[in-house]
Design a protein around this motif. Structure first.
Motif, mmCIF file in Angstrom:
data_model
loop_
_atom_site.group_PDB
_atom_site.id
_atom_site.type_symbol
_atom_site.label_atom_id
_atom_site.label_comp_id
_atom_site.label_asym_id
_atom_site.label_seq_id
_atom_site.Cartn_x
_atom_site.Cartn_y
_atom_site.Cartn_z
ATOM 1 N N LEU A 60 0.822 -1.210 0.000
ATOM 2 C CA LEU A 60 0.000 0.000 0.000
ATOM 3 C C LEU A 60 0.856 1.261 0.000
ATOM 4 C CD1 LEU A 60 -2.783 -1.023 2.552
ATOM 5 C CD2 LEU A 60 -3.058 -0.710 0.086
ATOM 6 N N LEU A 61 1.925 1.251 0.771
ATOM 7 C CA LEU A 61 2.775 2.445 0.867
ATOM 8 C C LEU A 61 3.810 2.527 -0.252
ATOM 9 C CD1 LEU A 61 3.386 2.464 4.723
ATOM 10 C CD2 LEU A 61 2.365 4.337 3.423
ATOM 11 N N GLY A 62 4.077 1.418 -0.914
ATOM 12 C CA GLY A 62 5.123 1.401 -1.929
ATOM 13 C C GLY A 62 6.505 1.326 -1.320
ATOM 14 N N VAL A 84 5.548 1.213 10.857
ATOM 15 C CA VAL A 84 4.434 2.016 10.351
ATOM 16 C C VAL A 84 3.482 2.302 11.507
ATOM 17 C CG1 VAL A 84 4.561 1.082 8.007
ATOM 18 C CG2 VAL A 84 3.043 0.006 9.698
ATOM 19 N N LEU A 85 2.692 3.331 11.334
ATOM 20 C CA LEU A 85 1.621 3.641 12.273
ATOM 21 C C LEU A 85 0.295 3.417 11.559
ATOM 22 C CD1 LEU A 85 0.945 4.762 15.130
ATOM 23 C CD2 LEU A 85 0.737 7.003 14.064
ATOM 24 N N GLN A 122 -9.058 4.928 7.119
ATOM 25 C CA GLN A 122 -8.069 3.899 7.440
ATOM 26 C C GLN A 122 -6.734 4.391 6.886
ATOM 27 O OE1 GLN A 122 -9.690 0.566 5.346
ATOM 28 N NE2 GLN A 122 -11.535 0.450 6.612
ATOM 29 N N ARG A 123 -5.747 4.577 7.761
ATOM 30 C CA ARG A 123 -4.503 5.233 7.325
ATOM 31 C C ARG A 123 -3.267 4.490 7.820
ATOM 32 N NH1 ARG A 123 -3.011 10.513 5.647
ATOM 33 N NH2 ARG A 123 -5.169 11.252 5.939
ATOM 34 N N LEU A 124 -2.233 4.458 6.953
ATOM 35 C CA LEU A 124 -0.899 3.999 7.305
ATOM 36 C C LEU A 124 0.075 5.159 7.139
ATOM 37 C CD1 LEU A 124 -0.698 0.560 5.446
ATOM 38 C CD2 LEU A 124 -0.745 0.886 7.935
ATOM 39 N N ILE A 125 0.973 5.336 8.110
ATOM 40 C CA ILE A 125 2.013 6.363 8.018
ATOM 41 C C ILE A 125 3.365 5.664 8.080
ATOM 42 C CG2 ILE A 125 3.041 8.409 9.085
ATOM 43 C CD1 ILE A 125 0.285 9.092 10.220
ATOM 44 N N ASN A 126 4.224 5.992 7.153
ATOM 45 C CA ASN A 126 5.580 5.457 7.111
ATOM 46 C C ASN A 126 6.436 6.205 8.133
ATOM 47 O OD1 ASN A 126 8.090 4.415 6.434
ATOM 48 N ND2 ASN A 126 8.290 5.650 4.553
ATOM 49 N N ALA A 157 9.550 14.068 -1.672
ATOM 50 C CA ALA A 157 10.685 13.695 -2.518
ATOM 51 C C ALA A 157 10.446 12.269 -2.992
ATOM 52 C CB ALA A 157 11.999 13.858 -1.768
ATOM 53 N N GLU A 158 11.344 11.342 -2.693
ATOM 54 C CA GLU A 158 11.156 9.956 -3.133
ATOM 55 C C GLU A 158 10.651 9.054 -2.017
ATOM 56 O OE1 GLU A 158 11.467 9.100 -6.333
ATOM 57 O OE2 GLU A 158 11.877 11.231 -6.660
ATOM 58 N N HIS A 159 10.317 9.636 -0.882
ATOM 59 C CA HIS A 159 9.962 8.832 0.287
ATOM 60 C C HIS A 159 8.443 8.711 0.437
ATOM 61 C CE1 HIS A 159 14.148 9.022 1.480
ATOM 62 N NE2 HIS A 159 14.112 10.352 1.404
ATOM 63 N N PRO A 160 7.892 7.502 0.439
ATOM 64 C CA PRO A 160 6.458 7.345 0.711
ATOM 65 C C PRO A 160 6.132 7.856 2.111
ATOM 66 C CG PRO A 160 7.409 5.314 -0.181
ATOM 67 C CD PRO A 160 8.551 6.211 0.167
ATOM 68 N N VAL A 161 5.076 8.641 2.207
ATOM 69 C CA VAL A 161 4.689 9.233 3.498
ATOM 70 C C VAL A 161 3.479 8.501 4.091
ATOM 71 C CG1 VAL A 161 3.805 11.300 4.647
ATOM 72 C CG2 VAL A 161 5.639 11.494 2.937
ATOM 73 N N THR A 162 2.404 8.414 3.322
ATOM 74 C CA THR A 162 1.178 7.854 3.889
ATOM 75 C C THR A 162 0.309 7.227 2.809
ATOM 76 O OG1 THR A 162 -0.716 8.359 5.344
ATOM 77 C CG2 THR A 162 -0.166 9.998 3.687
#
Length: 248
Positions: free
Chosen positions: A125-127, A134-135, A152-156, A221-226
Motif C-alpha cells: 500500500l505504501l510502496g 508504520v503507524l 483507514q490510514r498507514l504512516i511510514n 521527494a522519493e519517500h512514501p509518506v502515507t
C-alpha cells in the motif's frame, strides 16, 4: 382493516393518509422547519399520530427516501437527508472543510492506533521496498451527529518519525501531516465498494450498502509518506474534477 386509511379534505375530496403523510413531512423538510439531520418521528409514533397502519407509514417513508428527502438508517430511524458533499479529485482536501461547507458542525474521533512492523500488505500500500515501522490509524469523521467518512490510514515512520509519538486524539492525521511534511507527489484511486460489517457499523449504514472509496498515497521527494483510505456512504458524496485541455 379497522383503521381509517382515508380522510376527507376540504371540498369533499378523499385524500389517502399515505399522501397526507407524504405531504406533511415534505412540507416540513422543504420549508426548512425540519433541518438536515433532523430525526423523523419513529414509525410507531407516526402510526399513532395519523391513526393508520404501520404499512401505510412505511410506504410513505420509503417514497420519501426514494425521492432523496430523507435517509433511513439501521437501528437509528429516519432523518432529513444532508446536502450532498462535493470534493475535488485532484486536491488534498481536509474533511473538516467539506463538512463545514455543508453548514454542519464537524467532529473527529480516533477509533484505533497501532505502531507495528510493516506487513507485506502495508508495504504494498505504501510502496515500500523494505520492512520498517508504520503507524496504523482508524478514524471517524462526523457531520453533525451523522458519521460522514471512515478513515483507514498507514504512516511510514521512516519518513515521519514524530508521528510515532502523536496520539491523534485532538487532531486528524491528514491536517497534521500536511502541516509538517511537504508533499511532492500524490496519487488518487477511486472505486465503489459494498460496506462490510465493520464499516457499516462505523458509518451507521446497512451491511452491503454502496460506498465510495477514495484511496490516496503521498510522497515527500522519493519517500512514501502515507496511504489513506476514505470510505463515504455513496449517496452523500460527489467527486469533482476540473481540468483544461492538454497543451501537448
Amino acid at each position: 382493516m379497522s383503521m381509517i386509511e382515508t380522510m376527507e379534505a376540504e371540498g369533499g375530496e378523499a385524500v389517502s393518509l399515505h399522501q397526507r403523510i407524504l405531504s406533511d413531512i415534505s412540507e416540513k423538510i422543504l420549508s426548512g422547519a425540519w433541518a438536515p439531520g433532523h430525526r423523523i418521528p419513529f414509525e410507531h409514533e407516526l402510526t399513532t399520530e395519523y391513526n393508520c397502519s404501520r404499512m401505510t407509514v412505511n410506504k410513505a417513508l420509503s417514497q420519501l427516501a426514494k425521492a432523496g428527502l430523507i435517509e433511513r438508517r439501521r437501528r437509528s430511524g429516519s432523518f432529513v437527508r444532508q446536502p450532498q458533499s462535493q470534493a475535488a479529485v485532484l486536491e488534498l482536501h481536509d474533511i473538516r472543510i467539506e463538512v463545514e461547507a455543508l453548514g454542519l458542525p464537524y467532529r473527529y474521533e480516533r477509533l484505533a492506533r497501532l505502531k507495528r512492523r510493516s506487513s507485506a500488505d502495508d508495504r504494498a500500500l505504501l510502496g515500500l521496498s523494505a520492512p520498517g515501522l508504520v503507524l496504523s490509524l482508524e478514524c471517524l469523521h462526523f457531520a453533525g451527529q451523522r458519521p460522514f467518512a471512515h478513515e483507514q490510514r498507514l504512516i511510514n515512520l521512516a519518513a515521519v518519525a514524530e508521528a510515532g509519538e502523536e496520539e491523534f486524539l485532538g487532531i486528524a492525521p491528514g491536517p497534521w501531516l500536511i502541516g509538517r511534511v511537504p508533499w511532492s507527489q500524490a496519487e488518487h484511486r477511486i472505486r465503489a465498494t459494498a460496506a462490510d460489517d465493520h464499516v457499516a457499523d462505523a458509518l451507521d449504514i446497512e451491511t452491503g450498502a454502496p460506498c465510495l472509496v477514495v484511496e490516496r498515497r503521498t510522497w515527500s521527494a522519493e519517500h512514501p509518506v502515507t496511504h489513506v483510505r476514505f470510505i463515504y456512504p455513496a449517496e452523500s458524496h460527489t467527486l469533482v474534477a476540473r481540468f483544461t485541455p492538454s497543451q501537448g
